[in-house]
Design a protein around this motif. Structure first.
Motif, PDB file in Angstrom:
ATOM      1  N   LYS A   1      -8.603 -10.300  -3.495  1.00 24.92           N
ATOM      2  CA  LYS A   1      -7.430 -11.157  -3.280  1.00 24.92           C
ATOM      3  C   LYS A   1      -6.260 -10.699  -4.136  1.00 24.92           C
ATOM      4  O   LYS A   1      -6.430 -10.417  -5.325  1.00 24.92           O
ATOM      5  N   GLY A   2      -5.094 -10.628  -3.515  1.00 20.09           N
ATOM      6  CA  GLY A   2      -3.896 -10.206  -4.223  1.00 20.09           C
ATOM      7  C   GLY A   2      -3.711  -8.703  -4.274  1.00 20.09           C
ATOM      8  O   GLY A   2      -2.647  -8.222  -4.664  1.00 20.09           O
ATOM      9  N   ARG A   3      -4.734  -7.949  -3.871  1.00 20.44           N
ATOM     10  CA  ARG A   3      -4.634  -6.487  -3.893  1.00 20.44           C
ATOM     11  C   ARG A   3      -4.725  -5.885  -2.498  1.00 20.44           C
ATOM     12  O   ARG A   3      -4.093  -4.864  -2.215  1.00 20.44           O
ATOM     13  N   PHE A   4      -5.521  -6.486  -1.635  1.00 18.36           N
ATOM     14  CA  PHE A   4      -5.733  -5.972  -0.275  1.00 18.36           C
ATOM     15  C   PHE A   4      -5.050  -6.893   0.730  1.00 18.36           C
ATOM     16  O   PHE A   4      -4.995  -8.118   0.537  1.00 18.36           O
ATOM     17  N   THR A   5      -4.569  -6.303   1.821  1.00 15.43           N
ATOM     18  CA  THR A   5      -3.970  -7.066   2.903  1.00 15.43           C
ATOM     19  C   THR A   5      -4.500  -6.579   4.243  1.00 15.43           C
ATOM     20  O   THR A   5      -4.432  -5.373   4.533  1.00 15.43           O
TER      21      THR A   5
END
Length: 115
Positions: free
Chosen positions: A64-68
């Motif tokens: 979370k917060g690093r991958f999209t």
């Protein structure tokens, strides 16, 4: 026959970025969920992220917060943008498409993050 073809894996230094793609070939309709999973050596395969046909997303806490995750329905393609990569992200990454009555998996692409 439907096949999922992944691309974008490779070797990157910690803190770097990679973008994975997964495209479906063949006739495939109404993909309900597109997802990315990963499996590190000696570990079970785990969910990284998935996205529904309505755009709803879900991520593993570790990314979370690093991958999209994103999808292009017209191209039957799902993407995974991975930023701030860590050595513990090293794994084989698999895409998965779920439709009504069918469940498709890609062959996997290696992601290696060096420290």
């Amino acid at each position: 026959q439907v096949q999922l073809v992944e691309s974008g894996g490779g070797l990157v230094q910690a803190g770097g970025s990679l973008r994975l793609s997964c495209a479906a070939s063949g006739s495939i309709f109404s993909i309900n969920v597109m997802g990315w999973y990963r499996q590190a050596p000696g570990k079970q395969r785990e969910l990284v992220a998935h996205i529904t046909e309505y755009g709803g997303t879900n991520y593993a806490d570790s990314v979370k917060g690093r991958f999209t995750i994103s999808r292009d329905n017209a191209k039957n393609t799902v993407y995974l943008q991975m930023n701030s990569l860590k050595p513990e992200d090293t794994a084989v990454y698999y895409c998965r498409f779920v439709t009504t009555g069918y469940d498709y998996w890609g062959q996997g692409t290696q992601v290696t993050v060096s420290s």
